[in-house]
Structure formats: structure tokens, C-alpha cells
Design an enzyme around this catalytic site. Structure first.
Site, PDB file in Angstrom:
ATOM      1  N   ILE A   7       0.868  -1.165  -0.086  1.00 32.47           N
ATOM      2  CA  ILE A   7      -0.028   0.068   0.071  1.00 32.47           C
ATOM      3  C   ILE A   7       0.986   1.201  -0.037  1.00 32.47           C
ATOM      4  O   ILE A   7       0.385   2.237  -0.350  1.00 32.47           O
ATOM      5  CB  ILE A   7      -0.823   0.165   1.172  1.00 32.47           C
ATOM      6  CG1 ILE A   7      -1.624  -1.233   1.551  1.00 32.47           C
ATOM      7  CG2 ILE A   7      -1.955   1.068   1.011  1.00 32.47           C
ATOM      8  CD1 ILE A   7      -2.794  -1.265   2.647  1.00 32.47           C
ATOM      9  N   GLY A   8       2.112   0.997   0.777  1.00 32.63           N
ATOM     10  CA  GLY A   8       2.872   2.410   0.656  1.00 32.63           C
ATOM     11  C   GLY A   8       4.330   2.133   0.409  1.00 32.63           C
ATOM     12  O   GLY A   8       5.182   2.939   1.100  1.00 32.63           O
ATOM     13  N   GLY A   9       4.644   1.206  -0.459  1.00 37.75           N
ATOM     14  CA  GLY A   9       6.181   0.940  -0.838  1.00 37.75           C
ATOM     15  C   GLY A   9       6.532  -0.078  -0.120  1.00 37.75           C
ATOM     16  O   GLY A   9       7.889  -0.293   0.071  1.00 37.75           O
ATOM     17  N   SER A  10       5.880  -1.065   0.365  1.00 35.69           N
ATOM     18  CA  SER A  10       6.550  -2.306   1.209  1.00 35.69           C
ATOM     19  C   SER A  10       7.321  -3.317   0.261  1.00 35.69           C
ATOM     20  O   SER A  10       8.318  -3.848   0.731  1.00 35.69           O
ATOM     21  CB  SER A  10       5.497  -3.031   1.867  1.00 35.69           C
ATOM     22  OG  SER A  10       4.363  -3.706   0.768  1.00 35.69           O
ATOM     23  N   SER A  48       0.106  -2.353  11.266  1.00 35.33           N
ATOM     24  CA  SER A  48       1.444  -1.837  11.268  1.00 35.33           C
ATOM     25  C   SER A  48       2.450  -2.965  11.033  1.00 35.33           C
ATOM     26  O   SER A  48       3.510  -2.670  11.864  1.00 35.33           O
ATOM     27  CB  SER A  48       1.828  -0.856  12.252  1.00 35.33           C
ATOM     28  OG  SER A  48       1.042   0.280  12.476  1.00 35.33           O
ATOM     29  N   ARG A  49       1.934  -3.895  10.638  1.00 31.84           N
ATOM     30  CA  ARG A  49       2.840  -5.319  10.432  1.00 31.84           C
ATOM     31  C   ARG A  49       3.425  -5.627   9.432  1.00 31.84           C
ATOM     32  O   ARG A  49       4.408  -6.586   9.694  1.00 31.84           O
ATOM     33  CB  ARG A  49       1.731  -6.268  10.927  1.00 31.84           C
ATOM     34  CG  ARG A  49       0.931  -6.776   9.873  1.00 31.84           C
ATOM     35  CD  ARG A  49      -0.070  -7.945  10.141  1.00 31.84           C
ATOM     36  NE  ARG A  49       0.090  -8.967   8.804  1.00 31.84           N
ATOM     37  CZ  ARG A  49       0.928  -9.861   8.705  1.00 31.84           C
ATOM     38  NH1 ARG A  49       1.588 -10.223   9.434  1.00 31.84           N
ATOM     39  NH2 ARG A  49       0.398 -10.661   7.533  1.00 31.84           N
ATOM     40  N   GLY A  62       6.803  -1.182  13.514  1.00 33.39           N
ATOM     41  CA  GLY A  62       5.638  -0.724  12.400  1.00 33.39           C
ATOM     42  C   GLY A  62       5.470   0.747  12.942  1.00 33.39           C
ATOM     43  O   GLY A  62       5.469   1.278  13.909  1.00 33.39           O
ATOM     44  N   GLY A 102       3.050   2.634  10.775  1.00 35.83           N
ATOM     45  CA  GLY A 102       1.775   3.073  10.060  1.00 35.83           C
ATOM     46  C   GLY A 102       0.745   3.815  10.951  1.00 35.83           C
ATOM     47  O   GLY A 102       0.162   4.541  10.250  1.00 35.83           O
ATOM     48  N   GLU A 103       0.486   3.335  12.044  1.00 35.05           N
ATOM     49  CA  GLU A 103      -0.745   3.533  12.670  1.00 35.05           C
ATOM     50  C   GLU A 103      -0.492   4.877  13.827  1.00 35.05           C
ATOM     51  O   GLU A 103      -1.333   5.874  13.846  1.00 35.05           O
ATOM     52  CB  GLU A 103      -1.255   2.606  13.243  1.00 35.05           C
ATOM     53  CG  GLU A 103      -1.779   1.475  12.515  1.00 35.05           C
ATOM     54  CD  GLU A 103      -2.203   0.423  12.815  1.00 35.05           C
ATOM     55  OE1 GLU A 103      -3.393   0.118  13.119  1.00 35.05           O
ATOM     56  OE2 GLU A 103      -1.191  -0.378  13.258  1.00 35.05           O
TER      57      GLU A 103
END
Lengths: 287, 746, 81, 159
Positions: B474-477, B515-516, B703, B705-706
Site C-alpha cells: 500500500i505504501g512502498g512495502s 503496522s505489521r 511498525g 503506519g498507525e
């Protein structure tokens, strides 16, 4: 849905007059297409007026009046230096409608005919004393802009009538106008309150004024008392207080998802003051 | 799990290479949910309830089915009965049974040969409703006399005497609360409310589904987790998971909202009935009305503080509605309420309440932003009352390694103190402010998640490596996974290709949520490629005739582990890979686990705002995010997470909200009135990446993300107070509310 | 004996105790022993819980070791977005 | 429903399709011409993900009917790169990590290109207001704005 591309306004009017179902005129489409998508309106006849000659023209007539075609998009108005110099308030009102993308399509007349009390370009047009020409089955008539809206989503246009162009009066000496609106964000919102001020000065004294509010009543409101508060003043504090009070008093707003009655009344006064200052500065700078 | 932890001396980790899917995504080639087409495909459209609460008396599809080109109509009657628990909830949410529970609840669906035709047919499906009383506000829903949305569904935890809309009750804490409050110089208590918001991903839900009468099916879908989609769809339809192959498209944002099903089982049911593939794409209005926004909340917080800022006791009571279904995130909200602080006595109480709204879904740190808004606003109010510096007061009480967390266990190594110290030292904190301007700060926490994870890595004949992962990017993983694989193998980033594969190609994976992904999929990627290098060491050892233990893997080569192992020139991964067919066969690595050393991430934000005292309009002037990333694998995408979280939090604080009318209908169903921040609303968002390595990850990753969405709500409220002298305890802090507060103050 | 900390909402299933002592060498044994000692906890555990051992969250690792000096908490299950 | 034959030029190629007059240009690009680069995020002109230019003017293709494209010249994200050579904006978006999920990226690139065509040296605020109709939910816009400003600087140097 039938899609029509008439070559004249008379033909456009005739198609609309003869239609039995729901009819919509298409210029920029930024309201019509949204309504179609949301199933609010599905026209049986959609009449695209962009094939009519002259609809994309901006012309300054010999008497310095501006004639603007029915399909001239916001971005085309904003790019027109002469028009912006004469009527900056009108153009900044239109320029606030939607995004850059919407500006590529949306038109003054579309904004007017959509019938929204919050339409950003309409207070400026009304303050400027703009008129439109209406082509209908019975011929053509000139109508003041403020006489077109009849309530949310409604206009005074009769069946078969279509607006073919808009006319801004000659700017003349010592004139200045401005439009401000309040929105929660910085862009992309519908006005919670809008206010246009158009005035003329001689020296530092205001000699003529028109103040028009948007989004505070079922239609735009031309506020005579607000104009009176300005005329004869040098926009001193007393005039500004009277102006704000008159603007707030003229509001007949509702509570809705975009704002409260109290908020709209308060902010109408604030915007009137602020817009008047800009218009006043423009008028004196222009003298 | 023994981890070979490495936190310094990286070659690739911490660099900012171009993402592998970059070109596809800037040229329009990347295929998202709605970008798939199948031969013979039909289009599916949902029929939705216009009522907030209504008994469905009759559904008549005769007129729709009479249209030429209409191929199938489904209602709840087309789904199996007898489901229980969350499976039933999901089925009920995807297609209403006897009662429509919220405005927008699906009641039927139709498939036709074109989208225009399907829309027309949907309008011809006649649904007869008996309108029932409704309730949409959480506090109202708990009052005597509020309509019971689902009586008798409360679980074991709910004490007697509460309204039947209360589904769950939670209570826990430790320490002597009364003694704590008694020891305080100042005790303050306030109530805070937050309105529901939506994840606001720009890509509406979309899928292309095919299901045969034999129960075998395939689906293309935009989702954060295709195994979740598979399991839920199979459960709703009563088919075996193995028979449903789900392929994830590229995903246009999720933020938690794409971790469950809405249209997917319905598209499958339509496909089964029509015998053709069915594509369904939500409109924006459907997304806002009928997917999974957050809960709205009503929170009482009480705190005791000494004159020097020491917190002595704290208590929180949280009421949350999660729509017409249980599972509002009260648990995580309570756990995050006081997690930033070492407070000797804490008490938590929570109520999970039903209301006639859509079933809430996860949204970025579910529950934590609401909890932080309440706690961090109150802390700010108390610091003001006592004349204390808000960051230094937070530092004084900050949780650190060894602190007994507010939710029970002892914290391992965490980085809150480091974020506070960095924020205090940041020039932003000392910068001058102008008239009508104010500065706010706040901290926040998210516990993160590990989750079920499977990764495969395969060695190519030329020494390049393919990594198959199950967490959508979703964001460059993909870039982060490739960096970790490159680091672990000692081969160039460009020689690793990361693919997000379908459910038929890998073991179970939880979604990209909690955020895993960088933590858990990253850990599994490292372990999977290490299996490749250890197999390559074996091959080299065989070649050299020495024991495998005498071979080490370094810089992409097998080398003798020292002079005693013998003198052999290193063998590169390319050399070994070229021969693998004749030295023992193909080489791959595989790792599966539910890793649990994810470690939490703390952040501290600083924001400056200017409030127009005449209109109540708030402008965000400057913003700084300080957050612990453990180790930033690809710092640019870590910064992106910080900035994105902050922007969403600002939107939540200022203008985003679900507005229900008295009729229970959602009033703002388009982006025009659901006001997410636009480019001109925001300043640049400065970031400081704090790196306190997480001992639970080989490279120290936490993580990220959150956590970033959590501090903005209170930070902005605190800044508004500083700028305008008014305290807003209800979100959003929209201009009418701020102006009313300013006028009330006089 | 392993000391298991429960959240206080569970006290009514454990005769008021929020710490329960059990014989167990793994998380799995601990969960089993917990339900045997307090059958009222069965629906709670079936509905899903997390276990924290020495500050580390054990999601579903029943084989994870616990010892008498481990810090063990039963926690509500959480998921992120 | 009567379909109308439409001939138009997309990214330099003359194409034709049959359109129901209710279908938008976005529908036609995606479903009839297989050009799925423009995305539908809202269908109401509020998100900008479907941005294209029509006769050089930036518009939302969801607010243009397919039948209105007759005789027009349309540019989409698919036409930005020249063969394998990316447009500087495309390159800078990758370099600056200006996309996370990427769904808004095609629309933003088309919009930013239109901006730089009329103003090669925009200030940050001008970029922000120009792009206010292009919603991005992932990035907070920071890296997008930086990428546009950087691409503009590079393009100015290149002239």
C-alpha cells in the site's frame, strides 16, 4: 437520454420547448453530470449548447460593456486580463467554484442556473448589476441576474427558455468590487456564507454600492441597508459596523451540515466588512 | 524465536532506492481493483436501504428481471443460513436479513450486461419497508427508551441492568485509585466526544468475481488482505476456502477499511447465480454510507497531578458505537488511553454500543486517536492550570523500559522518552508565534501487531531472487522487503524482485494491517532468504569438501569461515545459482510464523495553528512529527507514513465527520462535504525519525503506519486552545464550533 | 506456579481473583489449566484473547514457554488498521 | 438506448468508440478504449483522480460526457512518457517517494503537467492551490509538492 447539439439558441429553445420529459442544458456539465451520477436527475433530453457559435467568446462592446458567452469556462475568464481588471470581484467569485479541473469546464451561467443559493459567482454578478439574455419560445428578453434564482435548485426561467449570454455593465471610473466566501477548508467546499461588494468612489467617499450575500437564504440576498451603510462614507469604522449589522440582519439562513444559523449571521457581517475593504481599495486604486 | 539481530553497519537498509513498482504507478499501467475485465463479464449493482432502521417486508425483483440483459438478482435468501458469531455479523452486514440496520445497508443486488442497465434494474427492484425507530448517537443509544437494535446479543461481559444496545463491557486497572487522587494537588475530569470518520481511501472497493455451481471460484479484489477476503467470503457463502482463489489488485489506500468484505461475497453470489463473472465497483457515496467508518466515541477522563507534574492516578470511561454490530475498538482505545505514562493507579471502563450506523471497520490505530484526544487534551489542560511545560511534564511521567504499562504488562525497550527529548530539542518547539497563533503538543501510542505471516523466496538461475509475499503493497512495502532481502543476502537491491502473490501461491497471511507488514513480512523475508544463503553455504561446502559449518555467507558470497576451513576463493551467489540444478536442485526458502515481538511505536507531535477569531477558521501553519521507527528500512516511506498519519489526524481534528440527519440518513456522502484535507490546507510536514531498535526484529524494525494518526487530534486541540483561548472537547473543531466557543468566552 | 494476571472484568469468573496461580510450562497448558480452574472463562478464551509473557505478546503460540517467574497477562485481542 | 459514434484523438492517436450519451469520458476511456490510467475516485469531480486534458484544458473526465469528446484532443497519464523515457514529473514522483498507494498519482501527474505548461516556476502555494482538487489520502501532500517543485526546477534548467 437523447443528446442534442443544436447550432442556434433558437433551436436549443425549440428542442426544450417541445420536450415532454426532463430537459437539461449542457455547457460545462459540472452540475448536470454530478446530478446524473447521483441519480438526482436523469434527463430525457440533454441539450449541449457548445456547438452554437459565439458561446466561447468574451467581447468588450463599444460601450465598454462586457459580453460573455454561455460556455465560457472559469479558467478562460480568469485568464482574461481586461475582464479581470474591470471586474475582479466577479471573476474571483467564479474562480472559487470547484477545483482547477472544474474551472476548466464550469460556466457563469451554469453556476447561475443550477439555482444554488451558495453559488460563488452569483453574488458578484448581482452586485455588478449583470444581466443575462434569455432566449425562449416567445423571443429574447433581458433579465437581471438576481431575478433568475427562485430558490434552491429553482430558477424563474420558463419551459423552453435558455440563457444565451451574460452582460457586465461598463466599469466606469472609481469602481471596485470584491467577493469573499467562508469555507471550512481552503478549497473544494461549498460556500457557508458568501458576500460580494461592488462600489464606486469619488475621492475617498463611496457614492454607489451594492452588497449581495450568498448561502444565507433560499436565494442570494441584495442587501439595500448594507449599501446604504456604505454610501456617503469613507469606509470608516462606523460605516463598517453598520455594514456588518445590516448584512447579518439580512440573513435568513438555516442550520445544515455546512453551518449554523448563528454562524452564518455572524460571518456574513465579517465577510461584508472584509469584502468592502478590498473593493474600496480597488476602487481607489482604480481612480 | 532466536533472532540474529543486527542494528548497525547496514549496506542497503536505510537507503532510499526507487520503489520497484514506481514506473507502473506513474505511467497508469498498475492495475487496481476496478481495472480488471473478464470475457462475458456482467456488472453488479447493490440496492441499499434508504432507512436507518426498517423491517424488510417484501422484495420484488420482477420488473428488474424482466429487463433484457438482466441476468441475476440476489437477496439474503441466496446465502446460507445458520452462521454464528462474527461470520453471521459479516453476512448480515453484506446483505441484510429481516431488518435493514442502517442507511445504506445492502438489501439486494443485481447483475446485468452493462453498468447502465444494472443501475436501471436496481431502481426497479421494489422493496417494501416497515420503518422502525432508530438511534445514531452513542450516548443516546445507551439511554432507557432507546430502540434496541439487537436485543439479547450482549456477550458474557455485560452486567445486568444496562441497555440491550450495550454489547460488551470491559473493566480493568491497577493501583489504589482513591489514594492516587488524594495525593494529587490537582484533579481534573472532563468529557470528550469524537465523531465517526472514514478512512477516505481514494479507491472505492472493487472486485471481479467468478464462482461456479461446483463452489470453485476466483476473485480479483482491492484489499489489504486477500486471505481475510477468502475466509470471510467463503464463510458467508458456505464454500471451502481452498476452492476460492483470491488475487489482490494494486490497492488504492485502505488504512484498515479494506480488511473486511462488503461487496465481495455478493459479487460471488451474483456470479454463481448468473453463471458469468461479475464486476462490482462501489460509488463514493456507497463507500461513505456502507463501508466501515470508525466508531464515534464519548469519553470521561479523570486525572490527578502533583504541582511538579507527577501524575498520581487516572481513570477513563469510554463509550463507543461501532454501528449496528459489536466490536467497536474499545479494547485498544482503553489500552492506549494512558499507555504513554507511568501512573501508579489507573482504571479503565469501556462500553461497546450498537447504533443504526454502518459496521465500523479498523481505521489506523483503531481507538487510539479517540483515547489520545481525551487524555492528551486533559494533560494539556492540567499543565496549563499548573503552569507546567507540556513536553517536560510528559517526559517526567513517560513510560519507558521496565514501566508497568497502564494495560498491565511491563514495557520492553520502547522509544517514547527519545521522541519527547527530540521534540523538546527541535527548533519548532522554541520558534516564535504571532497574533492568534498557538502551539500544541501531544504524544501517542500504538501497540502494533505481528500476525500470521508466510513468505517464500526462490533463487533464480542467475543469482537473482524472487520473494513472494502475501501482504499487499500500500505504501512502498515491496521496496522495504527488497531492501531487507538484499541486506540479508548481500546482493544488490535491484537483484531482488518482490511479488505480492495470490492465495493459491502461499500459506495464510493476515492483511497489511496493524503496522505489521514491514515488521512481520520483513522478518519472514529475512528468515526465508537466510534459508537460501544457508543452502548455498552447503553447496559451497560440498564443492570444497569441507563441513557446511566451516562456510559463512558474506557480501553475496560463500566463503570459508577462516584459515582453518581451508583456502578457497569465494563463490558468488551467481556462480552457485548457475550450478544449482547439478549440485542438488532448485533452492528456495520459506518462513512462516506469527511473530510477536512487534514492539509498540510512540510518537510526539508539535503543531502551530492560527485561528481567525472572527470566523473560527483554523489554519495549520507548521507541523512536526517525531516518532520511533525502531529502524527505518526505507526512510522516505517511513516519513510518508508519518506525514500521512498526521494529515489524516488533522482532518479528523478539524473538519471530518459523519453527519446524520434526524431521519438517520447520512447527509455528507460525497467528498464535497466529507472534508478530507486538500493540498492547500496543509503545510509541509516535518519529520524526525527516532530509532530505538526493536529487539523483536532482526534489523530492529517497529511498525510505523498507525501511531502517526494518534497525536494530531489532541495536538491540534491544544494548539487551538493556545491560539484562541478556548477548549474544544468535541471533534471536529469545525469553524462554527470554534466561533461559538470564542463568543461564549466573551 | 505461574501467576496469570487477568483483567478485572473477569473477576466474577474467578471468585474475585485478578491473579490466578496455575501449574503450566507453556501458554497452551496455562490456558487449559485456566479453564479447568475457572470454567466461566471458557467463552472468554474461545472468543479470543492475547497473552503477554514478559512484555511480549504471544498471539497464538501455544507452545511458548512460561516459567514460575514469568510475568503473564491475559489481554483482550487487538487488531490494527 | 442509442449509441453515438465518437471519433477523437487520445495521446496522439485517432480512436473511435460507440458511447451511450449517459457515459462519461472516463467510462469511455476505461471501458471502451482500455485506458485505465485515469481512475474513478468519486465520479463527482471532487477527487481529481480522473484528470485528463481536453484540447489542452485540465478537466475531470468524470465530468465530461464521452460524446463531448467528438473531434477533441485528449491527453492522459498514458501519454506522458515518451516511449521508455519518463516525463520529469514521473521520475521525480518516484525519486521523492511522492506516491504511496498510487491511485491519485495519474491524476496528479496530469494536473501538475498542466500547471507547469502555463507556469514553469510556481511557488509552493500555487502548486498547493492548483492541486487542491486532487485528493491524496496517503502522503499528506508534502512529498508530492516537493516532487512537483523539483521537476519544475529541472525542466526550467533543461530549457
Amino acid at each position: 437520454m437523447r443528446y442534442h447539439t443544436p447550432a442556434t439558441f433558437e433551436n436549443a429553445s425549440a428542442i426544450a420547448a417541445a420536450a415532454s420529459g426532463v430537459t437539461r442544458f449542457l455547457a460545462g456539465g459540472t452540475d448536470v453530470l454530478v446530478q446524473m451520477r447521483a441519480d438526482i436527475v436523469t434527463p430525457d433530453d440533454l441539450i449541449d449548447i457548445k456547438h452554437i457559435s459565439g458561446v466561447k467568446d468574451i467581447v468588450q462592446e463599444d460601450d465598454k460593456c462586457w459580453s460573455i458567452g454561455a460556455a465560457v469556462a472559469g479558467a478562460e475568464l480568469t485568464a482574461h486580463k481586461g475582464l479581470c481588471a474591470d471586474w475582479p470581484g466577479v471573476i474571483e467569485g467564479m474562480g472559487l467554484v470547484g477545483s482547477t479541473q472544474v474551472q476548466g469546464r464550469a460556466t457563469l451561467i451554469g453556476n447561475l442556473c443550477n439555482g444554488s443559493p451558495a453559488a460563488d459567482s452569483v453574488p458578484g454578478l448581482a452586485a455588478a448589476g449583470a444581466e443575462v439574455s434569455v432566449v425562449g419560445p416567445k423571443g429574447t428578453r433581458q433579465v437581471k441576474v438576481e431575478d433568475i434564482p427562485a430558490g434552491p435548485g429553482k430558477t424563474t426561467l420558463a419551459k423552453g427558455e435558455v440563457i444565451s449570454g451574460i452582460y457586465l455593465p461598463p466599469r466606469g471610473k472609481g469602481g471596485g468590487d470584491a467577493y469573499l466566501r467562508f469555507i471550512p477548508r481552503t478549497e473544494m467546499d461549498i460556500a457557508v456564507v458568501g458576500c460580494a461588494v461592488n462600489l464606486r468612489v469619488e475621492g475617498d467617499t463611496i457614492t454607489e454600492a451594492r452588497v449581495v450575500l450568498g448561502a444565507v437564504a433560499p436565494t442570494i440576498v441584495v442587501v439595500e441597508d448594507a449599501a446604504k451603510a456604505l454610501i456617503g462614507s469613507t469606509l470608516d469604522d462606523k460605516a463598517l459596523v453598520a455594514l456588518a449589522a445590516a448584512a447579518s440582519a439580512a440573513c435568513r439562513p438555516i442550520n445544515d451540515k455546512r453551518g449554523t444559523i448563528e454562524f452564518r449571521k455572524d460571518v456574513a457581517g465579517v465577510l461584508a466588512r472584509r469584502a468592502a475593504k478590498i473593493a474600496y481599495d480597488r476602487a481607489r486604486g482604480a481612480k | 524465536m532466536p533472532l540474529d539481530t543486527k542494528t548497525t553497519g547496514f549496506k542497503y537498509i536505510g537507503t532510499r532506492p526507487d520503489r520497484p513498482d514506481g514506473i507502473d504507478k506513474v505511467t497508469g499501467k498498475a492495475r487496481y481493483g476496478a481495472d480488471a475485465y473478464a470475457p462475458g463479464m456482467l456488472h453488479g449493482v447493490m440496492v441499499r436501504s434508504p432507512h436507518a432502521h426498517a423491517r424488510i417486508k417484501k422484495i420484488d425483483a420482477t420488473k428488474a428481471l424482466a429487463l433484457k440483459g438482466v441476468k441475476a438478482v440476489v437477496t439474503r435468501a441466496d446465502f446460507p443460513t445458520g452462521l454464528e458469531g462474527e461470520d453471521w455479523n459479516i453476512q448480515e452486514n453484506c446483505m441484510a436479513g429481516e431488518v435493514a440496520l442502517y442507511d445504506g445497508h445492502a438489501v439486494a443486488a443485481v447483475a446485468a450486461t452493462s453498468l447502465l442497465l444494472a443501475r436501471e434494474a436496481a431502481k426497479l427492484i421494489e422493496v417494501e419497508y416497515e420503518v422502525l425507530p432508530h438511534v445514531t448517537d452513542v450516548d443516546e443509544a445507551m439511554k432507557p427508551g432507546a430502540p434496541a437494535i439487537r436485543a439479547g446479543a450482549a456477550d458474557y461481559s455485560v452486567p445486568e441492568g444496562l441497555h440491550p444496545n450495550v454489547m460488551r463491557y470491559i473493566e480493568y486497572g491497577h493501583g489504589d485509585l482513591e489514594a492516587g487522587f488524594a495525593a494529587a494537588d490537582l484533579v481534573m475530569e472532563n468529557t470528550y466526544k469524537t465523531e465517526a470518520t472514514h478512512q477516505g481511501y481514494i479507491e472505492p472497493h472493487a472486485c471481479l468475481a467468478q464462482l461456479g455451481s461446483d463452489g470453485k471460484g476466483e476473485m480479483w479484489v482491492c484489499t489489504q488482505g486477500h486471505w481475510f477476503i477468502r475466509r470471510m467470503s467463503a464463510a458467508v457463502l458456505g464454500i471451502d476456502v481452498a476452492n476460492l482463489r483470491v488475487t489482490p489488485s494494486e490497492i488504492g489506500g485502505g488504512f484498515g477499511g479494506k480488511t473486511t468484505v462488503f461487496i465481495e461475497p455478493v459479487a460471488l453470489a451474483l456470479s454463481r447465480k448468473a453463471g458469468k463473472p461479475v464486476k462490482m465497483v462501489m460509488t463514493r457515496s456507497e463507500v461513505l454510507r456502507a463501508t466501515g467508518p470508525t466508531s464515534s466515541s464519548s469519553i470521561d477522563v479523570k486525572m490527578g497531578m502533583k504541582k511538579d507534574g507527577t501524575m498520581t492516578a487516572a481513570k477513563v470511561t469510554m463509550r463507543m458505537q461501532g454501528g449496528a454490530f459489536p466490536m467497536a475498538p474499545i479494547d485498544s482505545a482503553l489500552d492506549c488511553a494512558f499507555s504513554c505514562y507511568n501512573i501508579p493507579a489507573v482504571h479503565h471502563e469501556g462500553y461497546d454500543v450498537l447504533a443504526n450506523r454502518p459496521k465500523q471497520a479498523a481505521y489506523r490505530a483503531p481507538g487510539s486517536p479517540m483515547a489520545a484526544f481525551a487524555t492528551e487534551s486533559l494533560v494539556d489542560e492540567m499543565c496549563r492550570a499548573l503552569g507546567l511545560d507540556p513536553l517536560k511534564t510528559r517526559l517526567k511521567n513517560a513510560s519507558r523500559e521496565g514501566t508497568k504499562a497502564s494495560f498491565g504488562p511491563t514495557f520492553p525497550r520502547i522509544g517514547l522518552v527519545e521522541t519527547l527529548e527530540a521534540a523538546i530539542a527541535h527548533p519548532h518547539y522554541a520558534a516564535p508565534l504571532g497574533t492568534n497563533q498557538g502551539r500544541g503538543v501531544a504524544s501517542g501510542y500504538w501497540m502494533n501487531w505481528g500476525g500470521e505471516t508466510s513468505v517464500s523466496a526462490a533463487l533464480g538461475e542467475d543469482g537473482s531472487v524472487t520473494v513472494s509475499v502475501g501482504t499487499p503493497d500500500i505504501g512502498g512495502s515491496r521496496a522495504s522487503m527488497a531492501l531487507m532481502a538484499a541486506e540479508a543476502l548481500g546482493i544488490p537491491y535491484e537483484n531482488v524482485r518482490v511479488n505480492v502473490v495470490d492465495t493459491g501461491s502461499l500459506g495464510v497471511n493476515e492483511p497489511t494491517h496493524g503496522s505489521r507488514a514491514t515488521y512481520a513480512t520483513g522478518l519472514a523475508t529475512i528468515e526465508a532468504v537466510k534459508q537460501i544463503s544457508s543452502k548455498l553455504c552447503q553447496r559451497a561446502a560440498d564443492k570444497w569438501g569441507i563441513p557446511a559449518e566451516a562456510v559463512i555467507w558474506e557480501d553475496g558470497c560463500a566463503k570459508p569461515s577462516g584459515p582453518n576451513a581451508g583456502e578457497f576463493p569465494p563463490l558468488t551467489i551467481g556462480e552457485l545459482a548457475a550450478e544449482m540444478g547439478s549440485t542438488g536442485g532448485p533452492i528456495s526458502g520459506h518462513f512462516e510464523a506469527t511473530p510477536s515481538g512487534h514492539g509498540g511505536s510512540f510518537g510526539t507531535h508539535i503543531v502551530d495553528v492560527e485561528v481567525d477569531p472572527e470566523t473560527g477558521h483554523t489554519s495549520v501553519l507548521r507541523y512536526t512529527v517525531v516518532q520511533d521507527a525502531g529502524k527505518a528500512i526505507h526512510p522516505a516511506y517511513v516519513e510518508g507514513q508519518f506525514q500521512g498519519g498526521a494529515a489524516q489526524g488533522i482532518g479528523w481534528a478539524l473538519n471530518e465527520e459523519y453527519i446524520y440527519g434526524a431521519d438517520g440518513r447520512l447527509q455528507n456522502t460525497v467528498f464535497l462535504d466529507y472534508r478530507i484535507p486538500v493540498a492547500s490546507d496543509l503545510p509541509m510536514i516535518d519529520t524526525v525519525i527516532v530509532e530505538v531498535p526493536n529487539p523483536g526484529h532482526p534489523y530492529g524494525v517497529r511498525g510505523v503506519g498507525e501511531t502517526g494518526i494518534t497525536p494530531p487530534l489532541p495536538a491540534v486541540a491544544n494548539a487551538v486552545h493556545a491560539a484562541a483561548g478556548v477548549r474544544l472537547r468535541s471533534l471536529p473543531m469545525s469553524p462554527p464550533r470554534i466561533l461559538a466557543a470564542i463568543k461564549a468566552k466573551g | 506456579m505461574v501467576k496469570v494476571h487477568l483483567w478485572s472484568g473477569l473477576r466474577r469468573f474467578t471468585d474475585g481473583a485478578d491473579v490466578v496461580e496455575l501449574e503450566a510450562k507453556t501458554v497452551g497448558e496455562m490456558m487449559k489449566a485456566l479453564v479447568e480452574a475457572h470454567p466461566g472463562l471458557d467463552p472468554v478464551i474461545k472468543a479470543g484473547v492475547s497473552v503477554s509473557v514478559d512484555g511480549k505478546l504471544i498471539a497464538r503460540g501455544l507452545h511458548e514457554q512460561v516459567s514460575d517467574d514469568s510475568e503473564v497477562f491475559l489481554l483482550r485481542q487487538l487488531k490494527g488498521g | 438506448m442509442t449509441q453515438i459514434h465518437v471519433t477523437t484523438t487520445v495521446n496522439g492517436d485517432e480512436v473511435d468508440f460507440l458511447a451511450d450519451p449517459r457515459e462519461t469520458l472516463l467510462d469511455c476511456l476505461r471501458d471502451k478504449l482500455g485506458m485505465t490510467g485515469a481512475k474513478e475516485g468519486c465520479g463527482t469531480g471532487d477527487c481529481g483522480a480522473c484528470s485528463v486534458t481536453v484540447d489542452g484544458r485540465l478537466v475531470c473526465s468524470c465530468l465530461v460526457l464521452g460524446v463531448e469528446a467528438q473531434g477533441k484532443t485528449i491527453e492522459t497519464v498514458e501519454g506522458m512518457a515518451e516511449g521508455e523515457k519518463l516525463h520529469p514529473l514521473q521520475r521525480k514522483f518516484i525519486e521523492h517517494a511522492a506516491l504511496q498507494c498510487g491511485i491519485c498519482t495519474p491524476g496528479i501527474l496530469v494536473a501538475a503537467k498542466a500547471l507547469l505548461a502555463q507556469n514553469p516556476d510556481p511557488a509552493e502555494e500555487e502548486v498547493r492551490y492548483w492541486l487542491a482538487g486532487n485528493l491524496c489520502r496517503c502522503t499528506g501532500y508534502d512529498k508530492i509538492i516537493r516532487a512537483v517543485l523539483d521537476a519544475a526546477a529541472e525542466m526550467r534548467e533543461g530549457v
